[in-house]
Design a protein around this motif. Structure first.
Motif, PDB file in Angstrom:
ATOM      1  N   VAL A  66     -31.827 -27.317  48.436  1.00  0.00           N
ATOM      2  CA  VAL A  66     -32.028 -26.268  47.467  1.00  0.00           C
ATOM      3  C   VAL A  66     -32.078 -27.030  46.468  1.00  0.00           C
ATOM      4  O   VAL A  66     -33.339 -26.906  45.440  1.00  0.00           O
ATOM      5  CB  VAL A  66     -30.066 -25.752  47.127  1.00  0.00           C
ATOM      6  N   GLU A  67     -31.990 -28.529  45.758  1.00  0.00           N
ATOM      7  CA  GLU A  67     -32.371 -29.568  45.068  1.00  0.00           C
ATOM      8  C   GLU A  67     -34.042 -30.117  45.665  1.00  0.00           C
ATOM      9  O   GLU A  67     -34.606 -30.055  44.461  1.00  0.00           O
ATOM     10  CB  GLU A  67     -31.581 -31.555  45.592  1.00  0.00           C
ATOM     11  N   HIS A  68     -34.260 -29.795  46.472  1.00  0.00           N
ATOM     12  CA  HIS A  68     -35.769 -30.018  46.694  1.00  0.00           C
ATOM     13  C   HIS A  68     -36.947 -29.006  46.459  1.00  0.00           C
ATOM     14  O   HIS A  68     -37.660 -29.318  45.698  1.00  0.00           O
ATOM     15  CB  HIS A  68     -36.118 -30.143  48.429  1.00  0.00           C
ATOM     16  N   LEU A  69     -36.094 -27.729  46.854  1.00  0.00           N
ATOM     17  CA  LEU A  69     -36.821 -26.656  46.183  1.00  0.00           C
ATOM     18  C   LEU A  69     -37.053 -26.713  45.200  1.00  0.00           C
ATOM     19  O   LEU A  69     -38.313 -26.538  44.291  1.00  0.00           O
ATOM     20  CB  LEU A  69     -36.707 -25.648  46.738  1.00  0.00           C
ATOM     21  N   LEU A  70     -36.295 -27.058  43.888  1.00  0.00           N
ATOM     22  CA  LEU A  70     -35.860 -27.293  42.678  1.00  0.00           C
ATOM     23  C   LEU A  70     -36.778 -28.554  41.595  1.00  0.00           C
ATOM     24  O   LEU A  70     -37.720 -27.774  40.986  1.00  0.00           O
ATOM     25  CB  LEU A  70     -34.911 -27.445  42.494  1.00  0.00           C
ATOM     26  N   SER A  71     -36.766 -29.170  42.337  1.00  0.00           N
ATOM     27  CA  SER A  71     -37.617 -30.672  42.057  1.00  0.00           C
ATOM     28  C   SER A  71     -38.778 -29.817  42.205  1.00  0.00           C
ATOM     29  O   SER A  71     -39.548 -30.249  41.371  1.00  0.00           O
ATOM     30  CB  SER A  71     -37.389 -31.689  43.220  1.00  0.00           C
ATOM     31  N   TRP A  72     -39.671 -29.806  43.482  1.00  0.00           N
ATOM     32  CA  TRP A  72     -40.813 -28.666  43.330  1.00  0.00           C
ATOM     33  C   TRP A  72     -41.518 -27.856  42.301  1.00  0.00           C
ATOM     34  O   TRP A  72     -42.001 -28.310  42.173  1.00  0.00           O
ATOM     35  CB  TRP A  72     -40.755 -27.887  45.086  1.00  0.00           C
ATOM     36  N   HIS A  73     -40.492 -26.966  42.082  1.00  0.00           N
ATOM     37  CA  HIS A  73     -41.107 -26.487  41.149  1.00  0.00           C
ATOM     38  C   HIS A  73     -41.414 -26.447  39.577  1.00  0.00           C
ATOM     39  O   HIS A  73     -41.620 -26.722  38.719  1.00  0.00           O
ATOM     40  CB  HIS A  73     -40.140 -24.475  41.240  1.00  0.00           C
ATOM     41  N   VAL A  74     -40.185 -27.596  39.914  1.00  0.00           N
ATOM     42  CA  VAL A  74     -39.951 -28.500  38.240  1.00  0.00           C
ATOM     43  C   VAL A  74     -41.731 -28.803  37.971  1.00  0.00           C
ATOM     44  O   VAL A  74     -42.177 -28.769  36.898  1.00  0.00           O
ATOM     45  CB  VAL A  74     -38.936 -28.777  38.075  1.00  0.00           C
ATOM     46  N   ALA A 128     -39.588 -20.141  39.981  1.00  0.00           N
ATOM     47  CA  ALA A 128     -40.806 -20.448  39.862  1.00  0.00           C
ATOM     48  C   ALA A 128     -40.944 -19.612  38.340  1.00  0.00           C
ATOM     49  O   ALA A 128     -41.242 -20.191  36.797  1.00  0.00           O
ATOM     50  CB  ALA A 128     -42.422 -20.302  40.560  1.00  0.00           C
ATOM     51  N   ARG A 129     -40.355 -18.159  38.384  1.00  0.00           N
ATOM     52  CA  ARG A 129     -40.657 -17.078  37.121  1.00  0.00           C
ATOM     53  C   ARG A 129     -40.270 -17.726  35.894  1.00  0.00           C
ATOM     54  O   ARG A 129     -39.995 -18.261  34.428  1.00  0.00           O
ATOM     55  CB  ARG A 129     -40.488 -15.952  37.085  1.00  0.00           C
ATOM     56  N   ILE A 130     -38.805 -18.429  36.140  1.00  0.00           N
ATOM     57  CA  ILE A 130     -37.710 -18.951  34.931  1.00  0.00           C
ATOM     58  C   ILE A 130     -38.295 -20.498  34.600  1.00  0.00           C
ATOM     59  O   ILE A 130     -38.082 -20.450  33.314  1.00  0.00           O
ATOM     60  CB  ILE A 130     -35.892 -19.515  35.352  1.00  0.00           C
ATOM     61  N   LEU A 131     -38.826 -20.531  35.509  1.00  0.00           N
ATOM     62  CA  LEU A 131     -39.163 -21.978  34.535  1.00  0.00           C
ATOM     63  C   LEU A 131     -40.408 -21.683  34.187  1.00  0.00           C
ATOM     64  O   LEU A 131     -40.497 -22.578  33.015  1.00  0.00           O
ATOM     65  CB  LEU A 131     -39.595 -23.261  35.983  1.00  0.00           C
ATOM     66  N   HIS A 132     -41.402 -21.705  34.237  1.00  0.00           N
ATOM     67  CA  HIS A 132     -42.672 -21.399  33.841  1.00  0.00           C
ATOM     68  C   HIS A 132     -42.355 -20.487  32.525  1.00  0.00           C
ATOM     69  O   HIS A 132     -43.436 -20.603  31.840  1.00  0.00           O
ATOM     70  CB  HIS A 132     -43.522 -20.892  34.400  1.00  0.00           C
ATOM     71  N   GLY A 133     -42.096 -19.730  32.472  1.00  0.00           N
ATOM     72  CA  GLY A 133     -41.815 -18.786  30.919  1.00  0.00           C
ATOM     73  C   GLY A 133     -40.638 -19.379  30.139  1.00  0.00           C
ATOM     74  O   GLY A 133     -40.694 -19.725  29.228  1.00  0.00           O
ATOM     75  N   SER A 134     -39.989 -20.923  30.888  1.00  0.00           N
ATOM     76  CA  SER A 134     -39.169 -21.161  30.388  1.00  0.00           C
ATOM     77  C   SER A 134     -40.312 -22.680  29.276  1.00  0.00           C
ATOM     78  O   SER A 134     -40.456 -23.259  28.041  1.00  0.00           O
ATOM     79  CB  SER A 134     -37.815 -22.264  30.699  1.00  0.00           C
ATOM     80  N   VAL A 135     -40.579 -23.365  29.391  1.00  0.00           N
ATOM     81  CA  VAL A 135     -42.258 -24.133  28.908  1.00  0.00           C
ATOM     82  C   VAL A 135     -43.090 -22.994  28.022  1.00  0.00           C
ATOM     83  O   VAL A 135     -43.107 -23.885  26.996  1.00  0.00           O
ATOM     84  CB  VAL A 135     -43.069 -24.448  30.534  1.00  0.00           C
ATOM     85  N   GLU A 136     -43.368 -22.060  28.661  1.00  0.00           N
ATOM     86  CA  GLU A 136     -44.446 -21.146  27.559  1.00  0.00           C
ATOM     87  C   GLU A 136     -43.518 -20.788  26.463  1.00  0.00           C
ATOM     88  O   GLU A 136     -44.066 -21.029  25.049  1.00  0.00           O
ATOM     89  CB  GLU A 136     -44.343 -19.644  28.321  1.00  0.00           C
ATOM     90  N   ARG A 137     -42.422 -20.588  26.223  1.00  0.00           N
ATOM     91  CA  ARG A 137     -41.250 -20.366  25.249  1.00  0.00           C
ATOM     92  C   ARG A 137     -41.083 -21.393  24.387  1.00  0.00           C
ATOM     93  O   ARG A 137     -40.590 -20.603  23.028  1.00  0.00           O
ATOM     94  CB  ARG A 137     -40.021 -19.136  25.707  1.00  0.00           C
ATOM     95  N   LEU A 138     -40.340 -22.272  25.085  1.00  0.00           N
ATOM     96  CA  LEU A 138     -39.511 -23.591  24.522  1.00  0.00           C
ATOM     97  C   LEU A 138     -40.738 -24.752  24.228  1.00  0.00           C
ATOM     98  O   LEU A 138     -40.480 -25.652  23.265  1.00  0.00           O
ATOM     99  CB  LEU A 138     -38.188 -23.829  25.260  1.00  0.00           C
ATOM    100  N   GLY A 139     -41.477 -24.716  24.912  1.00  0.00           N
ATOM    101  CA  GLY A 139     -42.315 -26.292  25.439  1.00  0.00           C
ATOM    102  C   GLY A 139     -41.448 -27.008  25.952  1.00  0.00           C
ATOM    103  O   GLY A 139     -40.108 -27.214  26.508  1.00  0.00           O
TER     104      GLY A 139
END
Length: 311
Positions: free
Chosen positions: A158-166, A117-128
């Motif tokens: 793993v794929e399901h967890l990643l998809s949910w967080h994306v 979650a931290r990586i994904l949220h940070g990516s959206v905030e920094r990169l759009g």
């Protein structure tokens, strides 16, 4: 990430389970980089103290953020017990895999939801939303899918967890603006189509730009979509198909012929057939075919401009 170990220390196997890595990885870090128990007794199994475990947790956080293991081992003792990490890594040469993708893969394999979650949220905030989707999310999802395909039913979690967080990261920003003028665009998956993450990426990108939209999600029946067109008078409709099995031109044609407005001034929406399921033989000739998210966004923005100006 972890519960407090017992005072006597925790075994390597228990620490590995707690961190979501293999015991072999923990032993490898100890052997290569000196990330190991501060105190050892000859003839006894290694026992990890709370401080030792905190160093390992910092090591996991750093490697998940794309820091090379040797550098992570150097930084981990100073960061143990904190949530700090290195500043975001600048993108590499064109075509290179971003560090965030490697970090996502490692965190997802450990089922480390907080770090994913931290990586994904940070990516959206920094990169759009657009760059986060094209350079981070989509490559990580493809890598997870390939790993699952190679190993049968293993790693599906793993794929399901990643998809949910994306999805969660995209929906944090995909709020339709309440005051946007003009007609919206409609985003929907084809009947029978369950893949909706690309639609959520488009919605997040439109929201960042303050543009109006409506998202209807997975497997939208043709009749329901036509009714939505009549009720909202959209400037454009984007229909997503992930596989050829759902790329049915019949509901697309029905949508394309649905109009709204008074007699003599009826208007039809711009139609986009998006996704890898579409083929030139199934895509209606009057439907636009964006190749990627930036292309879809450009077409939708253009349709919104034209539609808003004509009303």
């Amino acid at each position: 990430m972890s519960a407090e170990p017992a005072e006597a220390g925790t075994s390597t196997g228990a620490v590995a389970r707690r961190l979501g890595v293999s015991p072999t990885t923990v032993r490898s870090w100890e052997r290569r980089y000196g990330i190991g128990p501060a105190e050892r007794e000859a003839g006894h199994h290694r026992r990890w103290t709370p401080r030792d475990v905190a160093v390992l947790e910092a090591m996991c956080r750093l490697t998940a953020r794309g820091v090379p293991p040797a550098e992570a081992a150097r930084l981990a003792p100073a960061l143990a017990g904190t949530a700090d990490g290195p500043p975001p890594t600048a993108p590499g040469p064109a075509g290179a895999v971003r560090p965030e993708v490697r970090g996502l893969a490692r965190a997802a394999r450990r089922l480390d939801s907080p770090e994913v979650a931290r990586i994904l949220h940070g990516s959206v905030e920094r990169l759009g939303a657009v760059t986060a989707w094209t350079d981070v999310m989509a490559p990580a999802l493809r890598a997870a899918g390939r790993r699952w395909a190679r190993s049968g039913e293993r790693y599906v979690e793993v794929e399901h967890l990643l998809s949910w967080h994306v999805s969660s990261a995209l929906r944090r920003v995909a709020e339709p603006p309440a005051t946007a003028p003009g007609p919206p665009v409609l985003l929907a998956a084809m009947p029978g189509e369950q893949h909706t993450l690309p639609l959520e990426a488009v919605a997040a990108a439109l929201a960042e730009r303050g543009l109006p939209f409506r998202v209807f999600g997975a497997a939208v029946p043709a009749e329901a979509l036509a009714e939505a067109v009549r009720r909202t008078g959209p400037a454009a409709v984007l229909l997503w198909s992930q596989t050829r099995a759902t790329a049915d031109p019949v509901p697309v044609r029905a949508t394309a012929t649905t109009a709204w407005g008074g007699r003599g001034s009826r208007v039809r929406p711009t139609l986009l057939a998006a996704g890898p399921g579409w083929h030139r033989t199934t895509r209606p000739p009057d439907a636009l075919a964006p190749r990627d998210l930036p292309g879809a966004l450009a077409l939708l923005t253009g349709a919104l401009g034209a539609g808003g100006a004509g009303r």
